[in-house]
Write an enzyme that holds these catalytic residues in place. Sequence first.
Site, PDB file in Angstrom:
ATOM      1  N   ASP A  13     -23.952 -15.879 -46.037  1.00 56.42           N
ATOM      2  CA  ASP A  13     -22.571 -15.711 -46.492  1.00 56.42           C
ATOM      3  C   ASP A  13     -22.427 -14.296 -47.033  1.00 56.42           C
ATOM      4  O   ASP A  13     -23.369 -13.513 -46.954  1.00 56.42           O
ATOM      5  CB  ASP A  13     -22.215 -16.753 -47.571  1.00 56.42           C
ATOM      6  CG  ASP A  13     -20.721 -17.067 -47.564  1.00 56.42           C
ATOM      7  OD1 ASP A  13     -19.923 -16.123 -47.507  1.00 56.42           O
ATOM      8  OD2 ASP A  13     -20.350 -18.254 -47.612  1.00 56.42           O
ATOM      9  N   GLU A  55      -5.753   5.435 -45.678  1.00 62.56           N
ATOM     10  CA  GLU A  55      -5.216   4.172 -45.175  1.00 62.56           C
ATOM     11  C   GLU A  55      -5.170   4.153 -43.640  1.00 62.56           C
ATOM     12  O   GLU A  55      -5.467   3.147 -43.006  1.00 62.56           O
ATOM     13  CB  GLU A  55      -3.818   3.964 -45.765  1.00 62.56           C
ATOM     14  CG  GLU A  55      -2.996   2.861 -45.138  1.00 62.56           C
ATOM     15  CD  GLU A  55      -3.532   1.497 -45.448  1.00 62.56           C
ATOM     16  OE1 GLU A  55      -4.180   1.339 -46.494  1.00 62.56           O
ATOM     17  OE2 GLU A  55      -3.321   0.585 -44.632  1.00 62.56           O
ATOM     18  N   HIS A  93      -1.105  16.961 -45.148  1.00 60.25           N
ATOM     19  CA  HIS A  93      -0.424  17.253 -43.880  1.00 60.25           C
ATOM     20  C   HIS A  93       0.787  16.339 -43.677  1.00 60.25           C
ATOM     21  O   HIS A  93       1.551  16.531 -42.760  1.00 60.25           O
ATOM     22  CB  HIS A  93      -1.393  17.198 -42.687  1.00 60.25           C
ATOM     23  CG  HIS A  93      -1.909  15.848 -42.338  1.00 60.25           C
ATOM     24  ND1 HIS A  93      -3.100  15.652 -41.688  1.00 60.25           N
ATOM     25  CD2 HIS A  93      -1.421  14.611 -42.534  1.00 60.25           C
ATOM     26  CE1 HIS A  93      -3.312  14.369 -41.511  1.00 60.25           C
ATOM     27  NE2 HIS A  93      -2.312  13.724 -42.012  1.00 60.25           N
ATOM     28  N   HIS A  94       0.941  15.355 -44.565  1.00 60.85           N
ATOM     29  CA  HIS A  94       2.174  14.571 -44.543  1.00 60.85           C
ATOM     30  C   HIS A  94       3.293  15.298 -45.280  1.00 60.85           C
ATOM     31  O   HIS A  94       4.421  14.828 -45.302  1.00 60.85           O
ATOM     32  CB  HIS A  94       1.959  13.203 -45.182  1.00 60.85           C
ATOM     33  CG  HIS A  94       0.963  12.362 -44.451  1.00 60.85           C
ATOM     34  ND1 HIS A  94       1.322  11.475 -43.472  1.00 60.85           N
ATOM     35  CD2 HIS A  94      -0.380  12.275 -44.550  1.00 60.85           C
ATOM     36  CE1 HIS A  94       0.240  10.880 -43.003  1.00 60.85           C
ATOM     37  NE2 HIS A  94      -0.807  11.346 -43.636  1.00 60.85           N
ATOM     38  N   TYR A 136      -7.168   5.582 -41.638  1.00 59.48           N
ATOM     39  CA  TYR A 136      -8.512   5.323 -41.126  1.00 59.48           C
ATOM     40  C   TYR A 136      -8.985   3.935 -41.501  1.00 59.48           C
ATOM     41  O   TYR A 136      -9.816   3.349 -40.800  1.00 59.48           O
ATOM     42  CB  TYR A 136      -9.468   6.423 -41.599  1.00 59.48           C
ATOM     43  CG  TYR A 136      -9.048   7.735 -41.019  1.00 59.48           C
ATOM     44  CD1 TYR A 136      -9.220   7.968 -39.663  1.00 59.48           C
ATOM     45  CD2 TYR A 136      -8.385   8.688 -41.775  1.00 59.48           C
ATOM     46  CE1 TYR A 136      -8.768   9.135 -39.083  1.00 59.48           C
ATOM     47  CE2 TYR A 136      -7.932   9.858 -41.208  1.00 59.48           C
ATOM     48  CZ  TYR A 136      -8.120  10.069 -39.852  1.00 59.48           C
ATOM     49  OH  TYR A 136      -7.655  11.216 -39.274  1.00 59.48           O
ATOM     50  N   HIS A 145      -3.341   8.615 -46.501  1.00 60.28           N
ATOM     51  CA  HIS A 145      -4.055   9.055 -45.321  1.00 60.28           C
ATOM     52  C   HIS A 145      -5.355   8.309 -45.060  1.00 60.28           C
ATOM     53  O   HIS A 145      -5.566   7.855 -43.940  1.00 60.28           O
ATOM     54  CB  HIS A 145      -4.236  10.563 -45.223  1.00 60.28           C
ATOM     55  CG  HIS A 145      -4.506  10.900 -43.793  1.00 60.28           C
ATOM     56  ND1 HIS A 145      -3.512  11.058 -42.874  1.00 60.28           N
ATOM     57  CD2 HIS A 145      -5.660  10.933 -43.095  1.00 60.28           C
ATOM     58  CE1 HIS A 145      -4.037  11.211 -41.682  1.00 60.28           C
ATOM     59  NE2 HIS A 145      -5.338  11.140 -41.785  1.00 60.28           N
ATOM     60  N   ARG A 162      14.086   9.930 -37.745  1.00 60.44           N
ATOM     61  CA  ARG A 162      13.682   8.550 -37.963  1.00 60.44           C
ATOM     62  C   ARG A 162      14.570   7.950 -39.044  1.00 60.44           C
ATOM     63  O   ARG A 162      15.169   8.675 -39.842  1.00 60.44           O
ATOM     64  CB  ARG A 162      12.199   8.446 -38.332  1.00 60.44           C
ATOM     65  CG  ARG A 162      11.810   9.137 -39.598  1.00 60.44           C
ATOM     66  CD  ARG A 162      10.303   9.293 -39.711  1.00 60.44           C
ATOM     67  NE  ARG A 162       9.655   8.065 -40.163  1.00 60.44           N
ATOM     68  CZ  ARG A 162       8.453   8.032 -40.745  1.00 60.44           C
ATOM     69  NH1 ARG A 162       7.769   9.149 -40.934  1.00 60.44           N
ATOM     70  NH2 ARG A 162       7.921   6.901 -41.115  1.00 60.44           N
ATOM     71  N   TRP A 173       8.649   2.949 -46.480  1.00 61.05           N
ATOM     72  CA  TRP A 173       7.332   2.414 -46.878  1.00 61.05           C
ATOM     73  C   TRP A 173       6.569   3.374 -47.748  1.00 61.05           C
ATOM     74  O   TRP A 173       5.725   2.970 -48.507  1.00 61.05           O
ATOM     75  CB  TRP A 173       6.518   1.966 -45.660  1.00 61.05           C
ATOM     76  CG  TRP A 173       5.650   3.012 -45.031  1.00 61.05           C
ATOM     77  CD1 TRP A 173       6.040   3.929 -44.116  1.00 61.05           C
ATOM     78  CD2 TRP A 173       4.261   3.238 -45.260  1.00 61.05           C
ATOM     79  NE1 TRP A 173       4.974   4.719 -43.762  1.00 61.05           N
ATOM     80  CE2 TRP A 173       3.867   4.322 -44.448  1.00 61.05           C
ATOM     81  CE3 TRP A 173       3.296   2.640 -46.077  1.00 61.05           C
ATOM     82  CZ2 TRP A 173       2.564   4.811 -44.427  1.00 61.05           C
ATOM     83  CZ3 TRP A 173       2.002   3.135 -46.051  1.00 61.05           C
ATOM     84  CH2 TRP A 173       1.648   4.215 -45.227  1.00 61.05           C
ATOM     85  N   HIS A 207       9.518  -3.739 -42.452  1.00 63.79           N
ATOM     86  CA  HIS A 207       8.764  -3.750 -41.194  1.00 63.79           C
ATOM     87  C   HIS A 207       7.457  -2.979 -41.375  1.00 63.79           C
ATOM     88  O   HIS A 207       6.376  -3.482 -41.070  1.00 63.79           O
ATOM     89  CB  HIS A 207       9.590  -3.135 -40.065  1.00 63.79           C
ATOM     90  CG  HIS A 207       8.772  -2.702 -38.890  1.00 63.79           C
ATOM     91  ND1 HIS A 207       8.077  -3.603 -38.115  1.00 63.79           N
ATOM     92  CD2 HIS A 207       8.500  -1.473 -38.373  1.00 63.79           C
ATOM     93  CE1 HIS A 207       7.422  -2.942 -37.165  1.00 63.79           C
ATOM     94  NE2 HIS A 207       7.663  -1.648 -37.304  1.00 63.79           N
ATOM     95  N   LYS A 222     -16.416  10.251 -30.914  1.00 63.50           N
ATOM     96  CA  LYS A 222     -16.387   8.823 -30.602  1.00 63.50           C
ATOM     97  C   LYS A 222     -15.867   8.587 -29.188  1.00 63.50           C
ATOM     98  O   LYS A 222     -16.447   7.828 -28.408  1.00 63.50           O
ATOM     99  CB  LYS A 222     -15.506   8.079 -31.589  1.00 63.50           C
ATOM    100  CG  LYS A 222     -16.205   7.715 -32.864  1.00 63.50           C
ATOM    101  CD  LYS A 222     -15.275   6.879 -33.695  1.00 63.50           C
ATOM    102  CE  LYS A 222     -15.873   6.566 -35.044  1.00 63.50           C
ATOM    103  NZ  LYS A 222     -17.094   5.820 -35.008  1.00 63.50           N
ATOM    104  N   SER A 279      -6.548  -7.429 -53.902  1.00 64.38           N
ATOM    105  CA  SER A 279      -7.241  -8.185 -52.862  1.00 64.38           C
ATOM    106  C   SER A 279      -8.168  -7.285 -52.060  1.00 64.38           C
ATOM    107  O   SER A 279      -9.355  -7.583 -51.888  1.00 64.38           O
ATOM    108  CB  SER A 279      -6.203  -8.837 -51.948  1.00 64.38           C
ATOM    109  OG  SER A 279      -6.718  -9.052 -50.667  1.00 64.38           O
ATOM    110  N   SER A 280      -7.635  -6.161 -51.597  1.00 58.91           N
ATOM    111  CA  SER A 280      -8.439  -5.291 -50.735  1.00 58.91           C
ATOM    112  C   SER A 280      -9.583  -4.628 -51.489  1.00 58.91           C
ATOM    113  O   SER A 280     -10.674  -4.479 -50.957  1.00 58.91           O
ATOM    114  CB  SER A 280      -7.574  -4.211 -50.106  1.00 58.91           C
ATOM    115  OG  SER A 280      -6.498  -4.787 -49.431  1.00 58.91           O
ATOM    116  N   SER A 303     -16.505  -0.266 -30.146  1.00 54.02           N
ATOM    117  CA  SER A 303     -17.888   0.163 -29.959  1.00 54.02           C
ATOM    118  C   SER A 303     -18.823  -1.017 -29.709  1.00 54.02           C
ATOM    119  O   SER A 303     -19.935  -0.834 -29.211  1.00 54.02           O
ATOM    120  CB  SER A 303     -18.378   0.938 -31.186  1.00 54.02           C
ATOM    121  OG  SER A 303     -17.495   1.974 -31.496  1.00 54.02           O
ATOM    122  N   THR A 339     -13.527  12.286 -34.343  1.00 57.76           N
ATOM    123  CA  THR A 339     -12.807  11.304 -33.537  1.00 57.76           C
ATOM    124  C   THR A 339     -13.081  11.553 -32.059  1.00 57.76           C
ATOM    125  O   THR A 339     -13.324  10.623 -31.292  1.00 57.76           O
ATOM    126  CB  THR A 339     -11.296  11.389 -33.814  1.00 57.76           C
ATOM    127  OG1 THR A 339     -11.108  11.587 -35.218  1.00 57.76           O
ATOM    128  CG2 THR A 339     -10.587  10.141 -33.392  1.00 57.76           C
TER     129      THR A 339
END
Lengths: 623, 250
Positions: free
Chosen positions: A114, A265, A312-313, A267, A263, A460, A149, A85, A341, A179-180, A278, A338
């Site tokens: 293009d 990731e 921090h994880h 963002y 991390h 969890r 994950w 998931h 914004k 790909s990314s 925006s 943040t």
Amino acid sequence: MSGHSHKLALPKFLSFLKNRPTKENGLVSWLTTVDHKRIGILYLYTSFFFLFVGGIEALFVRSQLSANDLEIFVGSTYNQLVTMHATTMIFLAIMPLAAAFFNFMIPLQIGARDVAFPRLNAFSYFMYLAGGIVLNASWFMGGASDAGWFAYAPLTSATYSPTHGVDFWILGLILTGISSTVAAINFIVTIINMRAPGMTLMKMPVFSWMAFVTAFLLAFALPVITIALIILFMDRNYGTTFFQTAAGGDPILWQHLFWVFGHPEVYIIVLPAFGIVSEIIPVFSRKPLFGYKLVVLSGAAIGFMGFTVWSHHMFTVGMGPIVNSAFSITTAAIAIPTGVKIFNWILTLWNGKIKFSVPMMYSTALVFLFMVGGFSGLMHGAAASDFQQHDTYFVVAHFHYTILGGGLFGFLAGTVYWLPKFFGKIMDEERGRKIFWWIFISFNLTFFPMHFLGTSGMPRRIYTYSSDMEWTALNGFITLASFVLGIALLVFFIEVIKAVKSKNKASADPWDARTLEWSIPSPPPVYNFADLPKIEKIDEFWESKVSNKPIKTLPRDPHGIHMPGKSWMPLITSIGLLIASFGAVYESDLRYIGLGIFLLAYYGWALEGEAEYYLPYPKKGKK
Amino acid sequence: MEALKLQPVITAFTVFGIFVCVLLTYYALLNLFKSFPRIRSKKDKEAIAAEDADVHHHVDTYTGEPNIKLFWWVFLASDCMFFGSLITAYLIYKGQSLVGPYPLDVFDMELTTISTFILLLSSFFMVLTLSSIQKGDLGKFRFWCFATFLCGLTFLGFQVYEFEHFIHEGLRLKTNLFGSTFYLLTGTHGVHVAIGVLWLLGMFIYSFWGGITKERAIEVEIAGLYWHFVDVVWIVIFSVIYLMELPIGG
């Protein structure tokens, strides 16, 4: 180097490479396309599909948790569902959804024909598809990964995860990673090099800016996870001991490598959504974006600081008080850009003539939901507080508020907002509003109670709990709400498809918007801009509407409109790598066959060249 | 540890330095005669201006830099993170192996210094390759391109020999953490070199098909960019893996 015409230097036996596919319609045209708009649509549909798959997995998980002591999905099956998931949602649904908008919108927003490398762009899409196939093939080939994950070592070692699930997971992620990375570099070059003349970086639309920042995050974060995955694969299959304590290895290395990627990731997911919001808030507030420069710079600041907070994880790992404090401080600090914004959006709304169309509803919902997620993030950003919350449902609530509330809501907003540009059709406003309220309310009913579950101690990833924990009522309620959310989202996508099939033709500029993509017809012609624009101000299109003067354009090329040639090579190279991945999992000769195909197609790619053709210009005055 | 001396390293670098200096002087002298300001007729100037306009006409990017060049710069930046992670893993596990052989048991400093020298030399040849095609001298281009290719191939040969030797000494991928990190890091670099070697060979063959011309020198330039990057990475790897083992000051 668009426009660089050179003849192909090929010996006779390779001259077949000069025959490029030219089909305009049908399956072949989609398999060989290099048009960024078509690739964007492919991304959009594929990510919708995987969103559906990931959603089903989530509902399976929720069914198992709906009451105490249930035994619907137990043990490894449950763990596989949880793992897949998360993996499906993050890598196959949300990230590619952002990529769909990047693909379709960046060239339109910056006034280009293009992307910089059209064939590479097609390759990115096919690699993403290949990654999705490899990841999900594991379901049918002995079970998916069940290690979560973030796949902490040593749970992923061959001892504790003996099936091929983790191998499939590794290779699937490497493929989507390729790909990314490739797509990110493509977008960076596109944004730096393909902007319309006069569009300095500080005149670029905010969405393209956030895409720019995201692309850098991708380009710098993905190599790290790729290395981690390669090391893990070697540990599992080639007997190395990187993560095996018995041989002097250190499982914590995996955590560091994973979160150095993991991390940024976060963002990578959220910044594109911020970009979309925006764009939308100024359009529906009838005001320019408040503090454009600050919004852009805070986005860039988030990008930089995203690389400084990964530990921090890992507060509960035992890194010591100094490291924990340092990362607590950086985590608190990243809330500042943040917050900037959020204030800018609120001040854009201030005194505006606000029109609550559907995209605006999703956007304002995002501002609220992301704040909820952000505040709970600050709570476990403080290391001492995190010791209480780590690995509880509180964290589950937090990241669903950020990733769905901050990410998905932005993409839903973008889908409704840009649907006219994608397909030339517009969604039904009334039904859109109703669906929004169903999604918004059921979303909060699903995820907000998880905060309570977390604070009352529910960990969890547990598959069941006993009745005396008193979690049953809330869990049952959450499951009910999650099914409503699932159905509401499904209805949303059915509504999208209905709109695409309908006859609600959209005008070129249905929202009276500000950026360049609305200056061309909906859907745009294959060449995007008949006459390439010249930019003088931010929101040039808006200025041109206000002053009633057309946008200045570049002189026309006497050859016609330059177009990149279609190609089979992106598809074939991807198929090669797909076959090689399956070969690698089973350590069979397939991997050499796959690599052979890849290599041949790669040389074909290089030798066939960029090929080009010219389209005649449309008559002036008629767009 | 008396087998390990700084002397061969210093000697190698000195020889390399002298060699580079000699070649550069030779090269500078060669160009000195060409670069005297010549008095050009108006016609000449017009022809040159027209040629310039023709070359630059097609580069219609925002920055003026070709897309492909920018692509490689960003890719290499991304690749830095790739190697960065590997080097980090190597450094974290340095000295953590529980069983031998340890680095100093297997390293042959002289051998690796020589192969390093050859790889660095190839970077110099790469510069000459690019410079000759930018001048449109196809013959010279082929010569230097092949020389670069040979250097790369020689480096790979040394690496294969070194790996064989290490395996013979009992250091395999799974023997200990040193083996794992060493083979992964140098192996990844070796793959990069191998890709570069294939690329150089491809350009060499392609030049006979008429695919490499002065106007398309950019294609050689990006190959050079990649090749220099791979060399620079090797300097870091060589320092981290080999030179840091030298008992300097200890």
